[in-house]
Motif scaffolding. Structure first.
Motif, PDB file in Angstrom:
ATOM      1  N   ASP A  47       0.821  -1.207   0.000  1.00 12.10           N
ATOM      2  CA  ASP A  47       0.000   0.000   0.000  1.00 12.10           C
ATOM      3  C   ASP A  47       0.857   1.260   0.000  1.00 12.10           C
ATOM      4  N   GLU A  48       1.879   1.258   0.817  1.00 10.53           N
ATOM      5  CA  GLU A  48       2.735   2.437   0.922  1.00 10.53           C
ATOM      6  C   GLU A  48       3.479   2.708  -0.387  1.00 10.53           C
ATOM      7  N   ILE A  49       3.976   1.658  -1.018  1.00  7.99           N
ATOM      8  CA  ILE A  49       4.724   1.826  -2.263  1.00  7.99           C
ATOM      9  C   ILE A  49       3.792   2.187  -3.413  1.00  7.99           C
ATOM     10  N   VAL A  50       2.603   1.582  -3.451  1.00  6.36           N
ATOM     11  CA  VAL A  50       1.620   1.927  -4.485  1.00  6.36           C
ATOM     12  C   VAL A  50       1.235   3.402  -4.361  1.00  6.36           C
ATOM     13  N   GLU A  51       0.989   3.844  -3.149  1.00  7.79           N
ATOM     14  CA  GLU A  51       0.629   5.252  -2.955  1.00  7.79           C
ATOM     15  C   GLU A  51       1.740   6.186  -3.421  1.00  7.79           C
ATOM     16  N   ALA A  52       2.977   5.860  -3.054  1.00  5.06           N
ATOM     17  CA  ALA A  52       4.109   6.697  -3.474  1.00  5.06           C
ATOM     18  C   ALA A  52       4.221   6.728  -4.996  1.00  5.06           C
ATOM     19  N   HIS A  53       4.031   5.567  -5.630  1.00 12.81           N
ATOM     20  CA  HIS A  53       4.103   5.503  -7.093  1.00 12.81           C
ATOM     21  C   HIS A  53       2.992   6.345  -7.719  1.00 12.81           C
ATOM     22  N   ALA A  54       1.771   6.187  -7.216  1.00 13.94           N
ATOM     23  CA  ALA A  54       0.641   6.925  -7.780  1.00 13.94           C
ATOM     24  C   ALA A  54       0.851   8.440  -7.649  1.00 13.94           C
ATOM     25  N   ARG A  55       1.319   8.858  -6.509  1.00 11.71           N
ATOM     26  CA  ARG A  55       1.528  10.300  -6.304  1.00 11.71           C
ATOM     27  C   ARG A  55       2.648  10.841  -7.196  1.00 11.71           C
ATOM     28  N   LYS A  95       0.710   8.115 -18.499  1.00 12.82           N
ATOM     29  CA  LYS A  95       0.300   6.834 -19.066  1.00 12.82           C
ATOM     30  C   LYS A  95       1.282   5.742 -18.676  1.00 12.82           C
ATOM     31  N   LYS A  96       2.554   6.042 -18.745  1.00  7.45           N
ATOM     32  CA  LYS A  96       3.578   5.069 -18.351  1.00  7.45           C
ATOM     33  C   LYS A  96       3.422   4.714 -16.867  1.00  7.45           C
ATOM     34  N   GLY A  97       3.177   5.710 -16.028  1.00  2.00           N
ATOM     35  CA  GLY A  97       2.993   5.474 -14.597  1.00  2.00           C
ATOM     36  C   GLY A  97       1.755   4.640 -14.306  1.00  2.00           C
ATOM     37  N   VAL A  98       0.671   4.927 -15.000  1.00  2.00           N
ATOM     38  CA  VAL A  98      -0.567   4.162 -14.813  1.00  2.00           C
ATOM     39  C   VAL A  98      -0.365   2.725 -15.287  1.00  2.00           C
ATOM     40  N   ASP A  99       0.272   2.559 -16.442  1.00  2.00           N
ATOM     41  CA  ASP A  99       0.518   1.210 -16.964  1.00  2.00           C
ATOM     42  C   ASP A  99       1.353   0.381 -15.985  1.00  2.00           C
ATOM     43  N   ALA A 100       2.372   0.992 -15.406  1.00  3.21           N
ATOM     44  CA  ALA A 100       3.217   0.286 -14.437  1.00  3.21           C
ATOM     45  C   ALA A 100       2.405  -0.082 -13.198  1.00  3.21           C
TER      46      ALA A 100
END
Length: 91
Positions: A54-62, A76-81
């Protein structure tokens, strides 16, 4: 990733705690602990892994999806990842 480096100490503490939990599962299995104890240890470890994820997903999304300075291509690249990681996790 630079944005993870900011929280590296906390993330590493979580990982080390998870490693200790996995070792406790191993010790319980080696010592023929009852299944209830092993189930509780596995459930706790899974919860800890979910918290880390959860913590890493949140950091990636932000950083790679919602950051205002990103271009449409970068988003788009960030969403795809992110979608790829979630799909791997949900299998």
């Amino acid at each position: 990733m630079a944005h993870l480096s900011i929280h590296k100490d906390g993330l590493l503490k979580r990982v080390r705690r998870i490693a200790g939990q996995v070792q406790a599962i191993e010790r319980s299995l080696e010592s023929d602990a009852d299944c209830e104890k092993v189930l509780h240890l596995v459930a706790a470890t899974r919860g800890a892994m979910n918290g880390l994820l959860d913590e890493i997903v949140e950091a990636h999304a932000r950083e790679h999806v919602a950051h205002p300075d990103l271009t449409a291509s970068q988003r788009k690249k960030g969403v795809d990842a992110l979608i790829g990681a979630i799909r791997r996790y949900s299998k």
